[in-house]
Write an enzyme that holds these catalytic residues in place. Structure first.
Site, PDB file in Angstrom:
ATOM      1  N   GLU A 226       0.853  -1.185   0.000  1.00 51.02           N
ATOM      2  CA  GLU A 226       0.000   0.000   0.000  1.00 51.02           C
ATOM      3  C   GLU A 226       0.892   1.240   0.000  1.00 51.02           C
ATOM      4  OE1 GLU A 226      -2.911  -0.234   3.348  1.00 51.02           O
ATOM      5  OE2 GLU A 226      -1.848  -2.118   3.716  1.00 51.02           O
ATOM      6  N   LYS A 228       2.212   4.586   1.729  1.00 52.25           N
ATOM      7  CA  LYS A 228       2.373   5.049   3.110  1.00 52.25           C
ATOM      8  C   LYS A 228       1.907   6.498   3.183  1.00 52.25           C
ATOM      9  CE  LYS A 228       5.506   5.606   6.979  1.00 52.25           C
ATOM     10  NZ  LYS A 228       4.784   6.836   7.396  1.00 52.25           N
ATOM     11  N   ARG A 233      -2.163   9.114  12.473  1.00 50.89           N
ATOM     12  CA  ARG A 233      -2.636   7.729  12.633  1.00 50.89           C
ATOM     13  C   ARG A 233      -3.859   7.744  13.539  1.00 50.89           C
ATOM     14  NH1 ARG A 233       0.353   2.766  12.959  1.00 50.89           N
ATOM     15  NH2 ARG A 233      -1.155   1.066  12.747  1.00 50.89           N
ATOM     16  N   ARG A 248      -2.773   7.949  17.629  1.00 51.58           N
ATOM     17  CA  ARG A 248      -1.717   7.021  18.021  1.00 51.58           C
ATOM     18  C   ARG A 248      -1.119   7.411  19.368  1.00 51.58           C
ATOM     19  NH1 ARG A 248       4.079   6.132  14.972  1.00 51.58           N
ATOM     20  NH2 ARG A 248       5.107   5.255  16.782  1.00 51.58           N
ATOM     21  N   GLU A 276      -5.433   6.308   8.481  1.00 49.18           N
ATOM     22  CA  GLU A 276      -4.718   7.590   8.511  1.00 49.18           C
ATOM     23  C   GLU A 276      -5.694   8.740   8.297  1.00 49.18           C
ATOM     24  OE1 GLU A 276      -0.625   8.770   9.047  1.00 49.18           O
ATOM     25  OE2 GLU A 276      -1.489   6.768   8.848  1.00 49.18           O
ATOM     26  N   LYS A 400       8.034  -0.262   6.486  1.00 50.91           N
ATOM     27  CA  LYS A 400       7.781   0.994   5.772  1.00 50.91           C
ATOM     28  C   LYS A 400       8.998   1.285   4.894  1.00 50.91           C
ATOM     29  CE  LYS A 400       8.936   3.483  10.065  1.00 50.91           C
ATOM     30  NZ  LYS A 400       8.444   4.459  11.072  1.00 50.91           N
TER      31      LYS A 400
END
Length: 531
Positions: A226, A228, A233, A248, A276, A400
């Site tokens: 996917e 980033k 978050r 987050r 996100e 990531k």
């Protein structure tokens, strides 16, 4: 007040989180309950409105000390904080004030309704009865600028250690609607004013930066790829027709994003999803600076909703109809996520499934990653399809793979001293690039230099200052630095016409002169060709 003053001193002199937590636990163990409530209120944004303007307090301080304004301002520029400047300049106390923290806070609340003469008399009396540290805290509480290097998460972890209550429950409790004068400390901790079962989130699953060759990961078919995204978050909880949004940082941010709440209402069933939060307008992702306008808002105005609309890119599910599915493989969780969206009765323009990227082999992903910035993305996420939703980080399942940052060469033209432990050095810098026959500011940066380099730059600033604007120094344009940043966009709000995303100092280019820095045309070209 002395106990609260000691707490603030203890947490300011250390950068170790465990030491800060220990200081808070000691305070919660020994302070009166009312003092504990006011401490939590202050640290969660529930402090009272400013009863006296700081400009008036500054005038009273100059009258007491007999200092001319130029000398006061010079002292202010050296210290870097108005409340601390006044605390240091005022004469030693002539008497001792013995009051609890909660008594002082109640007086500050009541001060708002007093006459100007009564306000002046109260503050002068307080100044003459408090030690320097207590006076500093008093000034900040009066001025409405009370900030200490302690996050809500640290405060909550201290409360959890003190009380034995789960941290997430405490976070929901202290962020919720409550008033110091209408709740007890015990009731606040136990969350008697909330229903925690409906809002309870899960710990976030985090990724490591990719540190191996792609072929070492095995077949590409075992991985979900996917983009980033670089926003906030978020975890959205929907249970029993109640909706909660957690960041987050384990903060409850539901009220800051009302359009997300409305969008979630259109989805059937109970669930917990991960994704996100991004600022989205006209199918484009706005700058992170725009997204920041929506953060920490008690009231989100209609204009702000229109100027900075919010979208949520969903990429995982942790709970479905009250069943914890975190141990099920990612492929299973993604199938449920697809079914959730497919069952939606209306076309949702706020919630989006994070796109799964397809490729024949690993090498095909390299150009996709290289073009990620053109999609307003930071790079790619690589997730093992068989992986559970871990608590925290587990190396090997989620990676990531970020794009390399953009860089330009710029010259430092302004410098300002830092705060706290950095207050003795110039650590906050403004950089410029060439424009026509002059310079134009393009970025500010506060990080990237070693301690030794900070000392060297500070010496240069002291020897090469041209002008003073309060705490800011204009310096000779001689020091060249490489500035790294994640993205760039045109901006009418900046004199240069561009806005850089997350600028920081990459390195000090002592091998270059100001004649070799970039031009604004070079910088704008990065918008068209950011590679």
């Amino acid at each position: 007040m002395k106990h609260f003053s000691k707490l603030i001193s203890d947490v300011e002199i250390t950068n170790k989180t465990n030491d800060k937590i220990a200081a808070f636990v000691d305070y919660f163990t020994n302070a009166p309950d009312r003092d504990k409530l006011w401490l939590i209120a202050i640290f969660t944004g529930k402090r009272p409105k400013r009863p006296v303007k700081t400009t008036v307090m500054k005038q009273w301080c100059m009258e007491i000390t007999g200092l001319p304004e130029w000398l006061f301002l010079e002292s202010y520029s050296t210290v870097g904080d108005l409340g601390e400047t006044m605390a240091l300049l005022l004469p030693d106390p002539t008497h001792e004030i013995e009051k609890t923290f909660s008594e002082c806070m109640q007086e500050i609340v009541e001060l708002k309704a007093k006459t100007d003469d009564e306000k002046e008399a109260y503050i002068r009396h307080a100044w003459s009865g408090l030690e320097v540290q207590e006076r500093l805290i008093f000034n900040k509480l009066i001025g409405g600028s009370f900030r200490v290097g302690v996050s809500k998460k640290t405060l909550v972890n201290a409360l959890a250690k003190y009380s034995g209550i789960e941290a997430n429950q405490l976070m929901h409790s202290i962020i919720g609607n409550w008033n110091v004068n209408s709740i007890t400390f015990e009731a606040l901790l136990n969350g008697e004013h909330i229903n925690y079962d409906n809002s309870k989130p899960y710990p976030f699953c985090l990724a490591y930066a990719l540190d191996k060759e792609l072929l070492e990961l095995g077949p590409l078919s075992d991985w979900q790829v996917e983009y980033k995204w670089d926003g906030i978050r978020g975890q959205i909880v929907k249970r029993n027709n109640e909706i909660f949004i957690w960041s987050r940082g384990e903060e409850l941010v539901t009220e800051q994003f009302p359009e997300l709440v409305e969008a979630i209402k259109k989805l059937e069933g109970d669930f917990v999803i991960d994704g996100e939060i991004l600022a989205l307008k006209d199918n484009a992702i706005l700058l992170f600076n725009d997204l920041q306008k929506r953060l920490n808002r008690k009231n989100v105005t209609k204009k702000l909703l229109e100027d900075v609309p919010i979208g949520f890119y969903v990429y995982d599910m942790m709970e479905w109809n009250n069943e914890d599915i975190r141990e099920r493989p990612l492929s299973f969780r993604r199938d449920l996520l697809e079914k959730l969206f497919d069952a939606a009765s209306t076309d949702n323009k706020t919630l989006f499934r994070s796109e799964i990227l397809t490729a024949e082999n690993w090498s095909d992903l390299i150009p996709i990653r290289a073009e990620a910035r053109s999609m307003d993305s930071e790079g790619l996420m690589l997730k093992q399809k068989s992986s559970p939703y871990h608590t925290g980080r587990k190396k090997g399942d989620w990676w990531k793979w970020k794009v390399d940052p953009l860089t330009i060469d710029a010259v430092m033209i302004y410098a300002q001293k830092g705060s706290g432990r950095r207050s003795g050095h110039y650590t906050d810098y403004t950089f410029a690039v060439k424009k026509d026959d002059g310079l134009v500011t393009v970025a500010k940066a506060y990080s990237g230099l070693t301690n030794e380099e900070i000392v060297q730059v500070s010496r240069f600033v002291k020897k090469n200052s041209i002008e003073k604007f309060g705490p800011v120094r204009t310096v000779k344009p001689e020091l060249v630095f490489e500035i790294a940043f994640e993205g760039i966009a045109l901006s009418n709000r900046h004199k240069s016409g561009v806005a850089l995303r997350f600028p920081r100092i990459s390195r000090w280019r002592q091998d270059k002169t100001v004649d070799e820095i970039d031009t604004i045309e070079n910088v704008k070209q990065l918008i068209l060709s950011p590679h």
